[in-house]
Design a protein around this motif. Structure first.
Motif, PDB file in Angstrom:
ATOM      1  N   ASP A   1       0.836  -1.195   0.000  1.00 41.50           N
ATOM      2  CA  ASP A   1       0.000   0.000   0.000  1.00 41.50           C
ATOM      3  C   ASP A   1       0.873   1.248   0.000  1.00 41.50           C
ATOM      4  O   ASP A   1       0.727   2.114   0.852  1.00 41.50           O
ATOM      5  CB  ASP A   1      -0.939  -0.014   1.201  1.00 41.50           C
ATOM      6  CG  ASP A   1      -1.996   1.065   1.077  1.00 41.50           C
ATOM      7  OD1 ASP A   1      -2.708   1.081   0.062  1.00 41.50           O
ATOM      8  OD2 ASP A   1      -2.067   1.914   1.969  1.00 41.50           O
ATOM      9  N   SER A   2       1.794   1.335  -0.910  1.00 39.48           N
ATOM     10  CA  SER A   2       2.734   2.459  -0.903  1.00 39.48           C
ATOM     11  C   SER A   2       2.047   3.799  -1.115  1.00 39.48           C
ATOM     12  O   SER A   2       2.507   4.824  -0.643  1.00 39.48           O
ATOM     13  CB  SER A   2       3.794   2.252  -1.982  1.00 39.48           C
ATOM     14  OG  SER A   2       3.179   2.169  -3.257  1.00 39.48           O
ATOM     15  N   GLY A   3       0.923   3.818  -1.819  1.00 39.17           N
ATOM     16  CA  GLY A   3       0.232   5.085  -2.053  1.00 39.17           C
ATOM     17  C   GLY A   3      -0.366   5.682  -0.800  1.00 39.17           C
ATOM     18  O   GLY A   3      -0.504   6.891  -0.680  1.00 39.17           O
ATOM     19  N   GLY A   4      -0.740   4.851   0.159  1.00 43.72           N
ATOM     20  CA  GLY A   4      -1.344   5.342   1.382  1.00 43.72           C
ATOM     21  C   GLY A   4      -0.389   5.416   2.545  1.00 43.72           C
ATOM     22  O   GLY A   4      -0.723   5.937   3.597  1.00 43.72           O
ATOM     23  N   SER A   5       0.807   4.904   2.379  1.00 43.37           N
ATOM     24  CA  SER A   5       1.772   4.870   3.467  1.00 43.37           C
ATOM     25  C   SER A   5       2.622   6.129   3.455  1.00 43.37           C
ATOM     26  O   SER A   5       2.973   6.661   2.406  1.00 43.37           O
ATOM     27  CB  SER A   5       2.683   3.650   3.318  1.00 43.37           C
ATOM     28  OG  SER A   5       3.650   3.639   4.331  1.00 43.37           O
ATOM     29  N   ALA A   6       2.979   6.596   4.635  1.00 39.54           N
ATOM     30  CA  ALA A   6       3.782   7.810   4.750  1.00 39.54           C
ATOM     31  C   ALA A   6       5.274   7.508   4.804  1.00 39.54           C
ATOM     32  O   ALA A   6       6.068   8.387   5.083  1.00 39.54           O
ATOM     33  CB  ALA A   6       3.374   8.575   6.004  1.00 39.54           C
ATOM     34  N   GLU A   7       5.666   6.276   4.511  1.00 36.83           N
ATOM     35  CA  GLU A   7       7.077   5.930   4.562  1.00 36.83           C
ATOM     36  C   GLU A   7       7.406   4.912   3.484  1.00 36.83           C
ATOM     37  O   GLU A   7       6.519   4.308   2.893  1.00 36.83           O
ATOM     38  CB  GLU A   7       7.425   5.369   5.940  1.00 36.83           C
ATOM     39  CG  GLU A   7       6.598   4.160   6.306  1.00 36.83           C
ATOM     40  CD  GLU A   7       6.655   3.868   7.784  1.00 36.83           C
ATOM     41  OE1 GLU A   7       7.378   4.546   8.512  1.00 36.83           O
ATOM     42  OE2 GLU A   7       5.970   2.940   8.210  1.00 36.83           O
ATOM     43  N   ALA A   8       8.688   4.734   3.245  1.00 39.28           N
ATOM     44  CA  ALA A   8       9.119   3.881   2.146  1.00 39.28           C
ATOM     45  C   ALA A   8       9.210   2.407   2.514  1.00 39.28           C
ATOM     46  O   ALA A   8       9.218   1.563   1.636  1.00 39.28           O
ATOM     47  CB  ALA A   8      10.485   4.358   1.644  1.00 39.28           C
ATOM     48  N   LYS A   9       9.288   2.079   3.810  1.00 43.00           N
ATOM     49  CA  LYS A   9       9.478   0.672   4.157  1.00 43.00           C
ATOM     50  C   LYS A   9       8.238  -0.152   3.836  1.00 43.00           C
ATOM     51  O   LYS A   9       7.114   0.331   3.896  1.00 43.00           O
ATOM     52  CB  LYS A   9       9.874   0.521   5.619  1.00 43.00           C
ATOM     53  CG  LYS A   9       8.791   0.831   6.619  1.00 43.00           C
ATOM     54  CD  LYS A   9       9.339   0.698   8.033  1.00 43.00           C
ATOM     55  CE  LYS A   9       8.282   1.073   9.047  1.00 43.00           C
ATOM     56  NZ  LYS A   9       8.795   1.091  10.395  1.00 43.00           N
ATOM     57  N   ALA A  10       8.471  -1.399   3.508  1.00 39.62           N
ATOM     58  CA  ALA A  10       7.367  -2.309   3.203  1.00 39.62           C
ATOM     59  C   ALA A  10       6.646  -2.673   4.489  1.00 39.62           C
ATOM     60  O   ALA A  10       7.246  -2.764   5.552  1.00 39.62           O
ATOM     61  CB  ALA A  10       7.908  -3.566   2.532  1.00 39.62           C
ATOM     62  N   HIS A  11       5.365  -2.857   4.399  1.00 41.89           N
ATOM     63  CA  HIS A  11       4.556  -3.273   5.538  1.00 41.89           C
ATOM     64  C   HIS A  11       3.910  -4.607   5.215  1.00 41.89           C
ATOM     65  O   HIS A  11       3.572  -4.882   4.076  1.00 41.89           O
ATOM     66  CB  HIS A  11       3.433  -2.265   5.817  1.00 41.89           C
ATOM     67  CG  HIS A  11       3.902  -0.960   6.339  1.00 41.89           C
ATOM     68  ND1 HIS A  11       3.959  -0.670   7.677  1.00 41.89           N
ATOM     69  CD2 HIS A  11       4.342   0.157   5.712  1.00 41.89           C
ATOM     70  CE1 HIS A  11       4.406   0.560   7.852  1.00 41.89           C
ATOM     71  NE2 HIS A  11       4.649   1.080   6.657  1.00 41.89           N
ATOM     72  N   SER A  12       3.732  -5.431   6.235  1.00 41.71           N
ATOM     73  CA  SER A  12       2.950  -6.645   6.043  1.00 41.71           C
ATOM     74  C   SER A  12       1.777  -6.578   7.008  1.00 41.71           C
ATOM     75  O   SER A  12       1.925  -6.207   8.165  1.00 41.71           O
ATOM     76  CB  SER A  12       3.795  -7.897   6.271  1.00 41.71           C
ATOM     77  OG  SER A  12       4.365  -7.892   7.554  1.00 41.71           O
ATOM     78  N   PHE A  13       0.602  -6.912   6.491  1.00 36.97           N
ATOM     79  CA  PHE A  13      -0.624  -6.884   7.279  1.00 36.97           C
ATOM     80  C   PHE A  13      -1.242  -8.276   7.246  1.00 36.97           C
ATOM     81  O   PHE A  13      -1.331  -8.893   6.197  1.00 36.97           O
ATOM     82  CB  PHE A  13      -1.606  -5.860   6.702  1.00 36.97           C
ATOM     83  CG  PHE A  13      -1.017  -4.499   6.567  1.00 36.97           C
ATOM     84  CD1 PHE A  13      -0.773  -3.708   7.678  1.00 36.97           C
ATOM     85  CD2 PHE A  13      -0.675  -4.007   5.322  1.00 36.97           C
ATOM     86  CE1 PHE A  13      -0.204  -2.452   7.557  1.00 36.97           C
ATOM     87  CE2 PHE A  13      -0.107  -2.750   5.184  1.00 36.97           C
ATOM     88  CZ  PHE A  13       0.129  -1.975   6.306  1.00 36.97           C
ATOM     89  N   TRP A  14      -1.654  -8.743   8.405  1.00 37.72           N
ATOM     90  CA  TRP A  14      -2.168 -10.101   8.529  1.00 37.72           C
ATOM     91  C   TRP A  14      -3.449 -10.061   9.341  1.00 37.72           C
ATOM     92  O   TRP A  14      -3.532  -9.390  10.348  1.00 37.72           O
ATOM     93  CB  TRP A  14      -1.164 -10.972   9.285  1.00 37.72           C
ATOM     94  CG  TRP A  14       0.204 -10.975   8.712  1.00 37.72           C
ATOM     95  CD1 TRP A  14       1.132  -9.971   8.822  1.00 37.72           C
ATOM     96  CD2 TRP A  14       0.824 -11.989   7.960  1.00 37.72           C
ATOM     97  NE1 TRP A  14       2.281 -10.318   8.181  1.00 37.72           N
ATOM     98  CE2 TRP A  14       2.122 -11.567   7.639  1.00 37.72           C
ATOM     99  CE3 TRP A  14       0.408 -13.243   7.536  1.00 37.72           C
ATOM    100  CZ2 TRP A  14       3.003 -12.338   6.904  1.00 37.72           C
ATOM    101  CZ3 TRP A  14       1.289 -14.014   6.812  1.00 37.72           C
ATOM    102  CH2 TRP A  14       2.572 -13.553   6.501  1.00 37.72           C
ATOM    103  N   ASP A  15      -4.444 -10.808   8.911  1.00 32.46           N
ATOM    104  CA  ASP A  15      -5.668 -10.946   9.680  1.00 32.46           C
ATOM    105  C   ASP A  15      -6.052 -12.421   9.640  1.00 32.46           C
ATOM    106  O   ASP A  15      -6.368 -12.956   8.574  1.00 32.46           O
ATOM    107  CB  ASP A  15      -6.775 -10.080   9.075  1.00 32.46           C
ATOM    108  CG  ASP A  15      -7.984  -9.962   9.980  1.00 32.46           C
ATOM    109  OD1 ASP A  15      -8.028 -10.649  11.021  1.00 32.46           O
ATOM    110  OD2 ASP A  15      -8.895  -9.189   9.643  1.00 32.46           O
ATOM    111  N   HIS A  16      -5.944 -13.102  10.776  1.00 31.38           N
ATOM    112  CA  HIS A  16      -6.185 -14.539  10.883  1.00 31.38           C
ATOM    113  C   HIS A  16      -5.283 -15.317   9.920  1.00 31.38           C
ATOM    114  O   HIS A  16      -5.715 -16.259   9.271  1.00 31.38           O
ATOM    115  CB  HIS A  16      -7.660 -14.873  10.635  1.00 31.38           C
ATOM    116  CG  HIS A  16      -8.561 -14.361  11.714  1.00 31.38           C
ATOM    117  ND1 HIS A  16      -9.081 -13.087  11.690  1.00 31.38           N
ATOM    118  CD2 HIS A  16      -8.998 -14.938  12.851  1.00 31.38           C
ATOM    119  CE1 HIS A  16      -9.815 -12.905  12.769  1.00 31.38           C
ATOM    120  NE2 HIS A  16      -9.777 -14.012  13.491  1.00 31.38           N
ATOM    121  N   GLY A  17      -4.026 -14.906   9.831  1.00 26.00           N
ATOM    122  CA  GLY A  17      -3.081 -15.553   8.932  1.00 26.00           C
ATOM    123  C   GLY A  17      -2.157 -16.517   9.652  1.00 26.00           C
ATOM    124  O   GLY A  17      -2.056 -16.519  10.882  1.00 26.00           O
TER     125      GLY A  17
END
Length: 190
Positions: A1-17
């Motif tokens: 989600d680089s367009g909505g993130s305020a920083e360059a680092k990659a994020h991982s999002f998990w929900d029941h993963g």
């Protein structure tokens, strides 16, 4: 989600993963940034976007070694009810402070770190960045609150040499004398 993130680092999002049986090595930064945030604004479709979070997920039997940053960064208001168990975190952040995990003060206290091996490049190093403090594995086991005699944010974690067969040539199998063998905890009991 680089367009909505305020920083360059990659994020991982998990929900029941479930993230299990992975080998993660030689990254030039932190391989797993679990940094939740609430996206401020709307998408081009005009619909509201839900918070980006990591919750109710399980991270089992993974090996993180020789990464330039900490293996995991956990931060944000919606990182909740996750279990990190039976993982090997070894020699990450080797050019810095030997942090294996960076856990910010703003995440929920219901995340659990159970029976993991945390080791820098030497025994006895403070390898957990826990809020504003740096702890050894044993300190985390002792200093996080315990509920009901068994539930704790950090429990049964060890500082041991994983004794890889040949880490220089990327053979991360465990030798017979490894401190990680039989050091984990059951994922379930019947």
């Amino acid at each position: 989600d680089s367009g909505g993130s305020a920083e360059a680092k990659a994020h991982s999002f998990w929900d029941h993963g479930i993230f299990r049986h992975n080998l993660v090595f030689d990254n030039l930064g932190t391989p797993l940034n679990i940094g939740s945030y609430i996206w401020q604004g709307v998408s081009h479709t005009g619909r509201f976007r839900a918070p980006f979070n990591t919750r109710d997920s399980r991270f089992y039997h993974n090996t993180f070694t020789d990464n330039l940053g900490p293996a995991w960064y956990l931060g944000g208001i919606d990182v909740s009810a996750n279990v990190f168990q039976n993982n090997i975190l070894h020699r990450n952040d080797w050019a810095g402070g030997h942090e294996q995990i960076t856990r910010t003060a703003d995440i929920s206290r219901d995340n659990r770190f159970v029976a993991n091996l945390f080791r820098g490049d030497q025994p006895g190093q403070a390898v957990l960045h826990w809020g504003d403090e740096y702890w050894r594995a044993e300190e985390a086991n002792k200093r996080t609150p315990t509920t009901g005699g068994f539930w704790s944010q950090a429990h049964l974690n060890i500082d041991a040499d994983p004794s890889f067969v040949d880490a220089q040539n990327r053979d991360y199998r465990l030798q017979a004398d490894s401190g990680a063998i039989d050091a984990g905890d059951f994922l379930a009991r019947a």
